[in-house]
Design a protein around this motif. Sequence first.
Motif: not given
Lengths: 553, 269
Positions: A182, A309-313
């Motif tokens: 994040l 890499q990446v995450s939603t939220d």
Amino acid sequence: MSSTSGATTSASKPASTRAKPANKGEAAVDWVDGRLGIYTLAKSNLRKIFPDHWSFMLGEICLYSFVIIILTGVYLTLFFKPSMAEVVYHGPYTPLEGIRMSEAYASTMNISFEIRGGLLIRQIHHWAALVFVAAMLVHMMRVFFTGAFRKPREINWVFGFLLLVLGMFDGFFGYSLPDDLLSGTGIRFMEGAILAVPIVGTYIQMFLFGGQFPGTDIVPRFFTIHVLLIPGIMLGLLVAHLILVFYHKHTQWAGPGKTEKNVVGMPLMPVYMAKAGGFFFLVFGVISAISAIATINPIWAYGPYRPDQVSTDAQPDWYMGFSEGLIRVMPGWEISVWGGHTLNLGVMIPLAIFPMVLVAIAVYPFIEGWITGDKREHHILDRPRNAPVRTALGAAWISLYLVLLVGGGNDLFATHFHLSLNSITYFVRVGFFVVPVVVFFITKRWCLGLQRRDKEKVLHGRESGIIKRLPHGEFVEVHTPLAAKDLHTLTAHDQPQPVELPAETDENGVARKAGVLAKTRAKLSEGFYGEGAQIAKPTAEEFREIESGHGHH
Amino acid sequence: MKKLSARRRHPLAALVVLLLALAATGGLYAAFAPAEKAQADTSAQSLAIDEGKKLFAVGCSSCHGLNGQGSSDGPSLVGVGSAAVDFQVGTGRMPAQQPGAQVPSKKNIYSQTQIDQMAAFVASLGPGPVIPTEEQYTATDANAVAKGGELFRTNCAQCHNFAGQGGALTKGKYAPSLDGVDPKHIYEAMQTGPQNMPSFPDTTMPEEQKKQIVAFVRHTTNDEPNPGGLALGSLGPVTEGLFGWIFGLGALIAVAIWVAAHTTKAKKS
């Protein structure tokens, strides 16, 4: 300590006139006073009077959470390694076994899972940071809506504002340190914003990151900024802020016996020493309890940062949320100028609006002071309803902020309220311009309505609910007149008149043209204090006339 | 050899070479091409296909057509394979309740036997991904969760969130939460790419990696006790901010009001 030497060396110290200290405590204090001269300081400040109201304690919440952040932050620095060197994880948290990560992330994992009390301290540090910025914002709103920023407190308002902005950025640098997925995404966002600055953007990016993103410099540099530079400035500003509070004395609500020249309340020693000291432990307790109950920033779940890499939220902490909203709702415009130089308006415009949202509130005291031409000192607070335009402007600002927060969390609003992400974005785009205007007018009307209600209450008293039948058959409701103290409180505010333009001709009959600035000012002043902006408060004559009447109306 | 070389300038030589080349290419392709997983038509299977066709006619044909050829209301099912049927019907997404941006999962009304029969029918329309066996989606690797986590963050987290809690897509579409999803269905979803999800066939993501992802998803949504306390939905800083405002600052303001209300006051006469 003979009486003769005492009299010759320091006549101002009453302690030294004593032949012998009464007990060991007094002897100790005497010793310290002889070297630091704290007696006079204490004498003038320990009996300092502070008025009592819960909203005056919002600033204390900020102060105490800041202290908590510093205490827990020091503990964290003992174990955190601000390094981007790559290591392979072999720790107690098996879901990350054998994963490559930076030392910064690995040491944060170490703090969370191996250091005694580490996770709790980390969570206290982070929760206290969220509460700190939130409390600063609410404290600022309290000062804003009560007009406590007026002369002589404008400079202190600016100090407070700087503390808020520094607090926001220190928070940003802080949650960027663990180098989790994040925070890495957040730094990437910031890098993109820097790159969008025309001409100097690429240079700043290179200087800050020491090369291409992410490089290995950014975490150590952020660490220094986060633990040394910004907290140092904040500490200085905080001390100045508090000194000015002491120097100006605290504002107070209107009431019988309270004037612009006095402060009615309780002394620092012993009442506020006890209350404030106790409140510190309550704040510490509440934040610790929250930190023991709820997770914040679960870096083990995010995983280490990798640029692919990446995450939603992937949102920033709440106080940066409005900048996220600005960028999310901005159309991705891009233009090319001067033969192939790209101007990324989709990022540049939000980046320019972001400080403007903040500066708008910072300069407000000076704008209001200029418009109203009020040069008097104010120590009695305004009730928000008695300054309808100011209150409406503040409410409009808050609504703008909230609209942008909705934009920043548009994906969660979409999933949790079963809405279309696009519809929310379109709503925010329009709402950015429309909602503050609507809120302004509603709030202003609301304040005027409350003023009318106050006037009604002063002139007619409170509705008692008792219906009386008069001898001739008429039914009336009995109104209870207000106590003198309430009458005073409801009518204590003054109602300034708008600034008038100077006469069109001077005393010699020569035409004197008012400048654009003067005209604008007169218009704005009319808006602030003119016909439609306040309800004339009841006069003593009106009150007497009604009182002498039938006793009902 | 002499005969052959003597006729190399024959007018039909080019044609013969071409035919030989085509035969060689075709033969090589037949020998080396990946075997399509078309099912042999055993008698038990054809019985299932017949039953499946009946169920299909009742539950699915209004949108997908009587022979699964598709219509304006639903796509063709030729070649989607039995895995797609097992996923869509098994999670209750199909039969769809109503058209919309995305068909949500709901209570499944079919038995596994019925689903298998429909799957057999749809599989008979054209070759496609097959319902996986339990070994295919159960990881045996001791470190599967860690490896799966890395794969998940690379391939899945951008829509499904770091903890598999789901996320928003454009215009009302969404990546659903992976809480409590059957491992078989997770595997099938990766294999078939239902609705808005891209598919991850074995050519791009080998079976072993799918197993690891399944292991990670099961771990992160079900088994993992959260070390820090309440996870607040595992939705990142938005819920943290909301919680901080309500229960952090909210509680502190309540405490401030309480402290202000309890003070040394002059006795009222």
